[in-house]
Structures are given as structure tokens and as C-alpha cells.
Design a protein around this motif. Sequence first.
Motif, mmCIF file in Angstrom:
data_model
loop_
_atom_site.group_PDB
_atom_site.id
_atom_site.type_symbol
_atom_site.label_atom_id
_atom_site.label_comp_id
_atom_site.label_asym_id
_atom_site.label_seq_id
_atom_site.Cartn_x
_atom_site.Cartn_y
_atom_site.Cartn_z
ATOM 1 N N ALA A 96 -80.686 27.820 6.906
ATOM 2 C CA ALA A 96 -81.832 28.400 6.480
ATOM 3 C C ALA A 96 -82.076 29.983 6.558
ATOM 4 C CB ALA A 96 -82.901 27.530 7.000
ATOM 5 N N SER A 97 -81.457 30.434 7.647
ATOM 6 C CA SER A 97 -81.792 32.104 7.941
ATOM 7 C C SER A 97 -80.825 32.721 6.957
ATOM 8 C CB SER A 97 -81.593 32.109 9.171
ATOM 9 O OG SER A 97 -80.111 31.888 9.476
ATOM 10 N N ASP A 98 -80.045 32.369 6.336
ATOM 11 C CA ASP A 98 -79.293 33.085 5.443
ATOM 12 C C ASP A 98 -79.885 33.210 3.890
ATOM 13 O OD1 ASP A 98 -77.061 33.422 7.188
ATOM 14 O OD2 ASP A 98 -76.179 31.504 6.540
ATOM 15 N N PRO A 99 -79.488 34.418 3.294
ATOM 16 C CA PRO A 99 -79.999 34.873 2.125
ATOM 17 C C PRO A 99 -79.707 33.485 1.054
ATOM 18 C CG PRO A 99 -78.914 36.669 2.612
ATOM 19 C CD PRO A 99 -78.543 35.682 3.775
ATOM 20 N N LEU A 100 -80.438 33.113 0.110
ATOM 21 C CA LEU A 100 -80.217 32.097 -0.448
ATOM 22 C C LEU A 100 -78.858 31.753 -1.480
ATOM 23 C CD1 LEU A 100 -81.325 29.380 -1.771
ATOM 24 C CD2 LEU A 100 -82.466 30.589 -3.469
#
Length: 269
Positions: free
Chosen positions: A162-166
Motif C-alpha cells: 500500500a505504501s508504493d505508488p499505484l
Amino acid sequence: MANLNRRPVASLWIGESLHYLNQLCLKSHILAGHPTTLYCTDDVKNAPEGVEIRPASEIMDIDMSVVDQTSASFLSNVFRYKMIKKTEAIWIDCDAFCHKPFPDDMEYIFAGHGFRGALNCGVVSIPAQGHLIDSLLDYYENLPDAPPWFNKNQKKKLERNASDPLPVRIYKAERTAFGPQAFTYFAQQSGDFEKALSPDVLYPVPFQLNDVFYDPHGRVEGHFTENTLSVHLYTNGTKPWWRKNAPLEGSYADRMCREIGIDPNLALK
């Protein structure tokens, strides 16, 4: 030099130099009469004679931070449809060998792939105006929290990153979600799936058998039919050894290099 009187083809290269198989495939299109453009993010100096080098930024800006977190080919899945929209050229992956020229009157060029029946997007021609290309570009430009075809397990993988770019989250959940999966889904939605060519036209050798290109005893041409136009060499799936060493004498890769005029030893990884 060949008379470049056929339909234009184009591809993208992210990096500073081409591997010999990429040189081979690009030159094969030149010799077949296709004006060939290679859009590049870097100053590539070892493209075959006749290939027109253009900056990738003419089509779209490549976010190298996304490339660094995914793969060099990941954003090419966005690039190809933007390129088709702007230029109407046929998209070719840099590992697609031109076996025969693409017919002038073939409006739809894409095919099923491997043993699974999904579409691949390694060679693509679709109308620059229409529901299919608009749906693909809308997907890339307005990414949903999860691709509409994702199952529960894929959605759980999205949540774990969830912390990564989409775009990176989607890639980590499913590497082909920007490529074959998206193309297959939106072709089904637009009704264009039925326009797919049979695998022998563009992908005569299944991905799972890609080592056959380097086997001097392999009967690669046994996979071909009279309809075969392109032969995908699947460099992304090739064992690392083949990227660092010249092909064995008598193998398909060796024979095509000799036929086309490429010295593998000058462009190994």
C-alpha cells in the motif's frame, strides 16, 4: 539499403545500448521494407543502420522512478498505445523478428499467445480512433485502485504494498497487468477480441519453449505456418546465459544473425 515502402513500425528502448537480438529484430523490419523508428530514453548508438532514432518524450515522458521499481518494459505498455494514437505505426517489441512483411490491408494485428489463450501485445496494430484504444489509454491515465479483472488474491497483494505508488503496486501484484492482461480484458470489453489472429501468425513458438531459439538441434521452423509474419524471441524470458554469450552455431538465433548481418559478439550483455 532496402526500399522502405511498407507500413511504418516503431518500438521503445529504455537503456543505453541494444542487445544483438534487438539489433537483429529491428534490422529484420528494415530489410522487409518497413520504415522503423526506435524511440529512446537514452543516447543509443548501436542501432542498426536505417533505424530512425527519436526521443521517447515525443510520445510521452518516461517516469524512470517507476521503471526503477518495476521493469524496463513495464511502461512500454502505456507507450505503445500512445504511439499508435499519435503516429498510427505498427507497434513491435524489440524482440519481434520480421519473418514476412505486414500486409498493407491488415488493420488489426494482434494475436493469442502461448498455451493460455490470452492476447499478447508484443506486435500490435489497432485503429488510432476507437473504443479499444480509448479504453486502454483511459485505464492507464486514470488507474483504478485495482484493475477490474483482479481476483481476491491479487487484491490482497495490492494491499501488502500500500505504501508504493499505484502503478508499482499493480506491477507487484501482477507483472502483466499493464500488458497482456489489460489488452485481453479491454479487447473483450470492446468486442475486438474476436479479431485476434491465431498464435502462429505472431507467436509461432510458445513462450514456454523459448530456449529452442538457441538450440542447434531445435526445429524452430516446424512451428511456423504459411501465415507466420513475426517470430517473438522472448528476450525477457531468456536464461541469463544466452544474453551474455553468442548463440550456438546452427541455432535459429545464429542462422538469423548470419542471414541479416548481425555480429552477436559486438552486443552482448
